[in-house]
Design a protein around this motif. Structure first.
Motif, short mmCIF file in Angstrom:
data_model
loop_
_atom_site.label_atom_id
_atom_site.label_comp_id
_atom_site.label_asym_id
_atom_site.label_seq_id
_atom_site.Cartn_x
_atom_site.Cartn_y
_atom_site.Cartn_z
N ALA A 602 0.84 -1.20 0.00
CA ALA A 602 0.00 0.00 0.00
C ALA A 602 0.87 1.24 0.00
O ALA A 602 0.64 2.18 -0.77
N GLY A 603 1.91 1.22 0.85
CA GLY A 603 2.79 2.38 0.92
C GLY A 603 3.46 2.65 -0.42
O GLY A 603 3.45 3.79 -0.91
N ALA A 604 4.00 1.60 -1.01
CA ALA A 604 4.72 1.77 -2.27
C ALA A 604 3.78 2.25 -3.37
O ALA A 604 4.13 3.11 -4.18
N LEU A 605 2.60 1.68 -3.35
CA LEU A 605 1.63 2.05 -4.37
C LEU A 605 1.23 3.51 -4.22
O LEU A 605 1.15 4.26 -5.20
N PHE A 606 1.01 3.90 -2.99
CA PHE A 606 0.64 5.28 -2.74
C PHE A 606 1.74 6.21 -3.20
O PHE A 606 1.50 7.24 -3.83
N HIS A 607 2.95 5.82 -2.92
CA HIS A 607 4.09 6.60 -3.37
C HIS A 607 4.06 6.79 -4.88
O HIS A 607 4.24 7.89 -5.39
N SER A 608 3.82 5.68 -5.58
CA SER A 608 3.78 5.76 -7.04
C SER A 608 2.66 6.69 -7.51
O SER A 608 2.84 7.45 -8.47
N ILE A 609 1.52 6.61 -6.84
CA ILE A 609 0.39 7.45 -7.25
C ILE A 609 0.75 8.92 -7.09
O ILE A 609 0.52 9.74 -7.98
N MET A 610 1.35 9.22 -5.96
CA MET A 610 1.69 10.62 -5.73
C MET A 610 2.74 11.08 -6.72
O MET A 610 2.74 12.23 -7.14
N LYS A 611 3.63 10.19 -7.08
CA LYS A 611 4.64 10.57 -8.09
C LYS A 611 3.96 10.87 -9.42
O LYS A 611 4.35 11.79 -10.13
N ALA A 612 2.98 10.03 -9.72
CA ALA A 612 2.25 10.24 -10.97
C ALA A 612 1.57 11.60 -10.96
O ALA A 612 1.46 12.27 -12.00
N ALA A 613 1.13 12.03 -9.79
CA ALA A 613 0.46 13.32 -9.70
C ALA A 613 1.42 14.46 -9.98
O ALA A 613 1.03 15.55 -10.38
N LEU A 614 2.68 14.22 -9.78
CA LEU A 614 3.67 15.26 -10.01
C LEU A 614 4.02 15.40 -11.48
O LEU A 614 4.61 16.39 -11.89
N VAL A 615 3.65 14.39 -12.26
CA VAL A 615 4.10 14.37 -13.66
C VAL A 615 3.48 15.50 -14.49
O VAL A 615 4.21 16.24 -15.16
N PRO A 616 2.15 15.66 -14.48
CA PRO A 616 1.60 16.76 -15.29
C PRO A 616 2.07 18.10 -14.75
O PRO A 616 2.29 18.25 -13.56
N SER A 617 2.22 19.03 -15.63
CA SER A 617 2.73 20.33 -15.18
C SER A 617 1.68 21.03 -14.32
O SER A 617 0.48 20.87 -14.52
N TYR A 618 2.14 21.76 -13.38
CA TYR A 618 1.22 22.51 -12.52
C TYR A 618 1.84 23.86 -12.24
O TYR A 618 3.06 23.98 -12.15
N SER A 619 1.02 24.86 -12.17
CA SER A 619 1.57 26.19 -11.97
C SER A 619 1.40 26.63 -10.52
O SER A 619 2.20 27.39 -10.00
N SER A 620 0.39 26.15 -9.89
CA SER A 620 0.18 26.60 -8.52
C SER A 620 -0.13 25.41 -7.63
O SER A 620 -0.27 24.29 -8.09
N LYS A 621 -0.23 25.70 -6.37
CA LYS A 621 -0.58 24.67 -5.41
C LYS A 621 -1.91 24.03 -5.74
O LYS A 621 -2.10 22.83 -5.63
N ASN A 622 -2.83 24.89 -6.16
CA ASN A 622 -4.17 24.38 -6.44
C ASN A 622 -4.16 23.38 -7.59
O ASN A 622 -4.85 22.37 -7.56
N ASP A 623 -3.35 23.71 -8.61
CA ASP A 623 -3.22 22.78 -9.74
C ASP A 623 -2.72 21.43 -9.26
O ASP A 623 -3.25 20.39 -9.64
N LEU A 624 -1.68 21.49 -8.43
CA LEU A 624 -1.08 20.26 -7.94
C LEU A 624 -2.10 19.47 -7.14
O LEU A 624 -2.23 18.25 -7.28
N TYR A 625 -2.84 20.21 -6.32
CA TYR A 625 -3.86 19.55 -5.51
C TYR A 625 -4.88 18.85 -6.41
O TYR A 625 -5.23 17.69 -6.21
N ALA A 626 -5.27 19.59 -7.45
CA ALA A 626 -6.25 19.01 -8.38
C ALA A 626 -5.68 17.75 -9.03
O ALA A 626 -6.37 16.73 -9.14
N ASN A 627 -4.42 17.82 -9.43
CA ASN A 627 -3.76 16.65 -10.02
C ASN A 627 -3.80 15.47 -9.07
O ASN A 627 -4.14 14.34 -9.45
N ALA A 628 -3.41 15.78 -7.84
CA ALA A 628 -3.32 14.71 -6.87
C ALA A 628 -4.69 14.07 -6.65
O ALA A 628 -4.83 12.85 -6.62
N VAL A 629 -5.70 14.93 -6.51
CA VAL A 629 -7.04 14.41 -6.28
C VAL A 629 -7.47 13.54 -7.45
O VAL A 629 -8.03 12.45 -7.27
N LYS A 630 -7.13 14.02 -8.64
CA LYS A 630 -7.51 13.26 -9.82
C LYS A 630 -6.88 11.87 -9.80
O LYS A 630 -7.55 10.85 -10.03
#
Lengths: 729, 436
Positions: A602-630
């Motif tokens: 679970a930990g490793a998988l979660f790590h991978s998911i969060m990494k994936a959230a970092l991949v799309p470009s984001y300009s602000s915190k809110n963008d990043l948050y939206a990515n992560a939620v997605k």
């Protein structure tokens, strides 16, 4: 051969009351493709070695050491081998020495061959296992009695391997026979083989010996200067071992190594080193060359051309300087025959021809002004005027027209014709048969159906063009041959796997100087390479780069890091569209192989998911948050699969903390937001969050950043749960 | 001979608590009632190596050791005693005395070595083979003191050997591989390049590193300068030299070829092969002591007991005393009560008194001890000025200076620290006993 028979019969063990017949298994198939393209047309054991088929040397030796029953196992071209043996003296002559053939068509390795022999149930005692391409003159009596004595004391000593001193070159890491260097560890007292590494991996700078090898003995010797003669004295157990371990294929790589590693059965292999006698196996073209020269220089006596043992019935005469001549040689007065050369029967040599260090077969015609150096010309070869051959192998029926030049290392297979004035480039292999495609990369096969998998002819043509070879080859369709026939017939084979790079290693030609200097530089790289890793390690009592890291926590840490990487890779595949079920399956298997818990997954998988959230470009915190939620929503099903208990959920929160602090600081301001999102999506339960908060209460201030950040959320959760509790009451 | 000797004598070794004390640092621990350091010094003297530097840990130890040496060896040896801080390690200690080193070769000897292997033979081998380093290796005694420091004779059930792994060439002169037993993981790792260069390698697990090394001074100093991390000679400097023997970064002449680190050795392609290959190596050699020679290091309590027993027993020639017809050494001034027996392989020194019906077997008793009646002492070491009252039973123990054992004390495998008092009738087993 009668001369040797007599003194042999007396050497039988006197103590052995029930006399067993000494048997031998001769493998008439090398299960390798090193002699292609020649072996497409004729089995390797029938190829002439100084004008006598290799199998003759092996059989003659077996007879001379007192073997009475030989089982010849044939596979590739079995008909040829059988008919050869039927017509030979070995089966015709009456007496104690009997040769029986065993045929199999589906054996693809020595292991298969031995399994077939086992099913025949013909081996009754200790036997000699030998390949049909071995030349030797050693006396077996001592090795055999050593083997038998050991067997009496220790029934687990099932095999004795014959070895010989031979120092591989420091530069090319191969012996003079062209074999790769071997590293062996031998108990100096008992001569037990403890470690065997052939095909030594040059990139590996360290040899790893199990420490347990020294548990019950005080010394072992490690050898880099021994050559394996591939003559083994085996006990019948060897056959049953091959049958039990149906995956053993190669005699050394699988069987010997398998026995050495396996300490459950405790079988032991011993070595017998020969000092002054000769034993070598024709394994590749280089050893073909070396052994031929050894035969000419009489190291293999009595197996030399002028001694009547090989049934050719010809009286070959040995002149000065090692020149062997068959009776009906027609030689021009002006021809110059240099030292260590054999001229076969009914061969004619033209004016001013110069032949040195070469073997010429029977019925060859050599024209005027021909130069032949270090080459092997088999029977009925026609060499027209002015040809130059150096270090080439030319098979039966080849026709070289005037002015042909064969550069070092050229192999011309049966009946190839080369047109006038053509220069065949170094290391070319030419055959009338087209090269089978490499789709079955099963290199263990000596033969293959010529009909299957032929490389498209254009590829030959293109290769030819690419190399700018001035050597037209006949096309695949025989209709257009007439045009090519003027100049020649045959396909140039592209070099087999490994590429041209290693061609020089196993060729007949001597190693070119530039290769030597190249490997000289490599040798330095070899020595220098470990320099970096040894000098950069801390000098705190360690000895070798990885001795320290393989113990204790280090290993643990590495394992979990590896595991995370693997999970991430799997997850990446999921991103690329692999089915969710398969991803779960893969992660589960990873979990088992790394001995991880569900929580780690679970930990490793979660790590991978969060990494994936970092991949799309984001300009602000809110963008990043939206990515992560997605991403979280997208993978919530997968994640939930591993979040079955409270512990696993807590692990995820801890992991989240860890990555926010260490790898992906971008998330640290968003920690509480994402946490509440995880709660909303029902990935994390409130219990998990609360117990996490509770756990953290006692922690250091520095550890509490995130609990503080999520204070409000936690407070809210607490109140909610209390309310709930209140409701229940 | 142009050899300088550095004796690493140590200080208050933690492994020897409670035997060592303020008054009794490790170099002065008695072996058959002589300081252990005297064995090394006399061994060196016998090989005519008289130019010594004795390195000890701590100033007060230096004072004590210096005092003793100047008294005992005043006109026999030229000894300088140097003090270094504790925990600098043997390599650090060498760095500290580096400015004193001028000879062509340096012999580094551990001060706790009790041996009869002539250091001159090691030095000669070193010179003869023109080695960068030569180490003395001894065949591990079967039941002697174990190499490992932590274990106190209880590792007999252990399956794996803890001894060093040593790789030798076929002439057994050159050293190709070393690894201390404790450092070897599951696998023994051997460098292929060194094996290739030597055809074959004999790997031995029965050789003990006796901590006597001969170094070429220039090479030693270069390593010490370049590798500041190196802490210990045995674990860092010596293995480093063995490991890098084929790609030597140190030049024979002492001048580094390429600046300070010497790692980026650039290869000149035009140079002929053999020249490069030979130029880049230095030789590491081994002197393997004859099996009949005695060689032990006093580096644990167990070793202390063993060595004391051996020196008055089977290795009696080391003690320098002459044995009586009963194969023991009893000082003429010692007094024995009636029916008291002192067995073979025992030592009873000046002015000690034994009461009636005592029995002493395989033990060493120091000076001026007072021992009552009915006392049994087996396999033990009793130092000086110890009082043992009636009916005590002592087995396998060490009793340090000025300790007092009141009546009917029973000790088995214990160590009693200096000045410690054991009350009437107390019984102990396998315990270190000392004042806090």
């Amino acid at each position: 051969m009668a001369q040797k028979k007599t003194h042999r019969t007396s050497s039988d063990d006197p103590e052995e009351l029930t006399r067993t017949v000494l048997q031998a298994v001769l493998l008439a198939d090398s299960f390798a493709q090193k002699f292609r393209p020649i072996t497409l047309e004729r089995p390797k054991v029938l190829l002439p070695l100084v004008n006598a088929p290799m199998i003759e040397y092996t059989l003659a030796w077996l007879e001379s050491v007192g073997v009475e029953e030989v089982f010849v196992f044939c596979c590739a071209h079995s008909q040829q081998v059988k008919s050869y043996l039927e017509n030979s003296q070995w089966t015709k002559q009456p007496g104690a020495f009997s040769v029986t053939t065993i045929e199999s068509h589906d054996a693809i390795s020595a292991g298969d061959a031995l399994r077939v022999i086992y099913t025949h149930g013909i081996i009754r005692g200790d036997f000699i296992l030998i390949s049909g391409d071995t030349v030797s003159n050693m006396s077996l009596a001592k090795a055999l009695s050593e083997h038998k004595d050991r067997r009496k004391k220790d029934p687990l000593a099932i095999m004795t391997m014959v070895i010989k001193h031979s120092k591989p070159s420091a530069l090319t890491h191969q012996t003079r026979l062209g074999n790769d260097e071997i590293i062996m560890a031998i108990d100096p007292g008992t001569k037990e083989l403890l470690y065997y590494e052939d095909k030594v991996d040059l990139s590996q700078h360290l040899i790893s010996l199990d420490k347990m090898l020294l548990a019950d003995k005080s010394a072992l010797s490690l050898h880099n200067d021994k050559q394996d003669c591939y003559i083994d004295i085996c006990s019948p157990e060897v056959l049953s071992l091959f049958t039990d371990n149906f995956d053993y294929q190669h005699l050394r790589r699988h069987f010997v190594k398998g026995l050495l590693i396996d300490d459950i059965m405790g079988y032991k292999i011993f070595t017998h080193e020969i000092q002054s006698s000769y034993a070598a196996r024709v394994d590749n073209f280089r050893s073909y060359d070396t052994i031929s020269k050894d035969i000419l220089q009489r190291w293999t006596y009595p197996f030399v051309p002028d001694v009547q043992y090989l049934g050719n019935g010809l009286q070959i005469k040995l002149d000065r300087e090692g020149i062997y001549k068959a009776p009906e040689v027609v030689q021009s007065r002006s021809a110059h025959i240099d030292s260590f050369t054999v001229l076969g029967n009914a061969t004619t040599v033209g004016d001013n021809a110069v032949i040195s260090n070469s073997v010429i077969g029977q019925g060859c015609t050599i024209g005027h002004n021909v130069t032949i150096e270090g080459s092997y010309i088999w029977d009925n070869v026609k060499i027209e005027d002015g040809c130059k051959l150096s270090h080439a192998l030319v098979c039966d029926g080849v026709h070289l027209r005037a002015g042909v030049v064969l550069e070092p290392g050229v192999i011309l297979s049966f009946k190839v014709e080369v047109g006038q004035q053509i220069v065949v480039p170094a290391y070319s292999k030419v055959s009338l048969l087209p090269q089978p495609s490499k789709q079955d990369s099963d290199e263990e096969l000596e033969y293959a159906d010529a009909n299957t998998g032929i490389i498209e002819s254009p590829s030959i043509a293109t290769m030819m063009n690419a190399q700018k070879v001035d050597f037209p080859t006949s096309d695949a369709d025989r209709s257009g041959t007439s045009e090519f026939y003027v100049s020649g017939a045959g396909y140039i084979w592209s070099s087999c796997e490994g590429g041209n790079e290693d061609e020089w290693r196993h060729s007949i030609a001597p190693i070119p100087a530039d290769k030597l200097s190249e490997s000289l530089l490599n040798a330095f790289a070899d020595v220098d390479a470990p320099d970096q890793d040894t000098s950069c390690i801390p000098a705190s009592g360690e000895l070798l780069p990885d001795s320290a890291s393989t113990v204790g926590d280090g290993e643990d840490y590495r394992d979990s890091a590896d595991f995370e990487k693997e999970v991430e890779a799997t997850f990446q595949r999921a991103l690329a569209g692999v089915d969710l079920e398969n991803v779960i399956l893969e992660i589960n298997s990873l979990r088992l192989s790394y001995h991880m818990s569900h929580a780690d997954c679970a930990g490793a998988l979660f790590h991978s998911i969060m990494k994936a959230a970092l991949v799309p470009s984001y300009s602000s915190k809110n963008d990043l948050y939206a990515n992560a939620v997605k991403e979280i929503i997208k993978w919530s099903d997968l994640l939930k699969h591993y979040l079955k208990t409270l512990d696993e959920e807590i692990e995820v929160i801890l992991k989240f903390e860890e990555i926010s602090v260490e790898t992906a600081r971008e998330f640290s301001p968003l920690f509480s937001n994402i946490l509440s999102c995880l709660y909303d999506k029902e990935i994390l339960s409130e219990e998990a969050i609360l117990s996490w908060a509770q756990e953290k209460e006692g922690a250091d201030e520095s550890d509490k950043i995130f609990t503080k950040q999520s204070e409000q959320f936690i407070k809210w959760l607490r109140e909610a749960s209390e309310e709930e509790d209140g409701d229940n009451d | 001979m142009d050899f300088q000797v550095v004796v690493m004598a140590g200080g208050y070794s933690k492994n020897l608590v409670p035997l060592v004390s303020q008054e009794m640092p490790k170099p002065l621990l008695p072996v058959a009632n002589r300081p252990v350091l005297s064995y090394v010094l006399e061994l060196l003297e016998a090989s005519n190596l008289k130019d010594l530097i004795v390195v000890v840990e701590g100033e007060d130890v230096a004072l004590r050791v210096g005092g003793w040496i100047s008294g005992a060896y005043v006109d026999r040896l030229h000894v300088e005693v140097a003090a270094v801080p504790e925990e600098v390690g043997t390599a650090g200690a060498l760095r500290a005395v580096a400015h004193h080193l001028t000879a062509k070769d340096i012999l580094v000897v551990s001060g706790d070595l009790v041996s009869d292997v002539p250091p001159g033979a090691v030095a000669a081998t070193h010179r003869r083979l023109d080695a960068a380093v030569t180490a003395l290796l001894c065949i591990t005694p079967v039941s002697g003191p174990s190499e490992s420091v932590s274990s106190v004779g209880k590792d007999k059930g252990r399956k794996l050997p803890r001894a060093n792994i040593v790789g030798l060439d076929h002439t057994r002169q050159y050293l190709l591989h070393v690894a201390a037993g404790a450092e070897v993981g599951k696998d023994i790792k051997i460098q292929k390049s060194i094996l290739r260069a030597n055809d074959q390698m004999e790997i031995r697990a029965d050789l003990m590193d006796a901590h006597m090394y001969a170094f070429q001074r220039t090479i030693l100093q270069e390593v010490l300068d370049q590798k500041e991390m190196f802490h210990s000679i045995k674990h860092d400097v010596f293995p480093y030299l063995v490991r890098t023997q084929l790609r030597s970064e140190i030049s024979d002449k002492g001048a580094p070829k390429n600046g300070l680190n010497g790692v980026d050795y650039t290869l000149n392609g035009s140079e002929p092969a053999s020249e490069i290959l030979t130029n880049r190596t230095h030789k590491c050699c081994a002197y393997i002591a004859n099996k009949s020679k005695y060689c032990s290091r006093l580096n644990s309590v167990q070793a202390f007991c063993d060595i004391n027993r051996d020196v008055v027993g089977e290795a009696g020639h080391l003690s320098g005393y002459s044995f009586s017809a009963q194969n023991n050494i009893v000082h003429p001034s010692a007094e024995l009560g009636s029916k008291t027996t002192v067995g073979p392989q025992c030592m009873l020194d000046e002015g000690s008194k034994l009461g009636d019906k005592c029995s002493v077997k395989r033990s060493v008793i120091g000076r001026h001890c007072r021992i009552g009646s009915n006392v049994k002492i087996f396999n033990s070491v009793v130092m000086n000025h110890v009082t043992i009252e009636d009916g005590c039973f002592i087995q396998g123990s060490v009793i340090c200076n000025n300790a007092q054992l009141q009546e009917r004390v029973v000790l088995k495998d214990c160590q009693v620290g200096a000045g410690y008092v054991l009350t009437v009738g107390s019984e102990y087993k396998s315990e270190p006993l000392s004042k806090k």
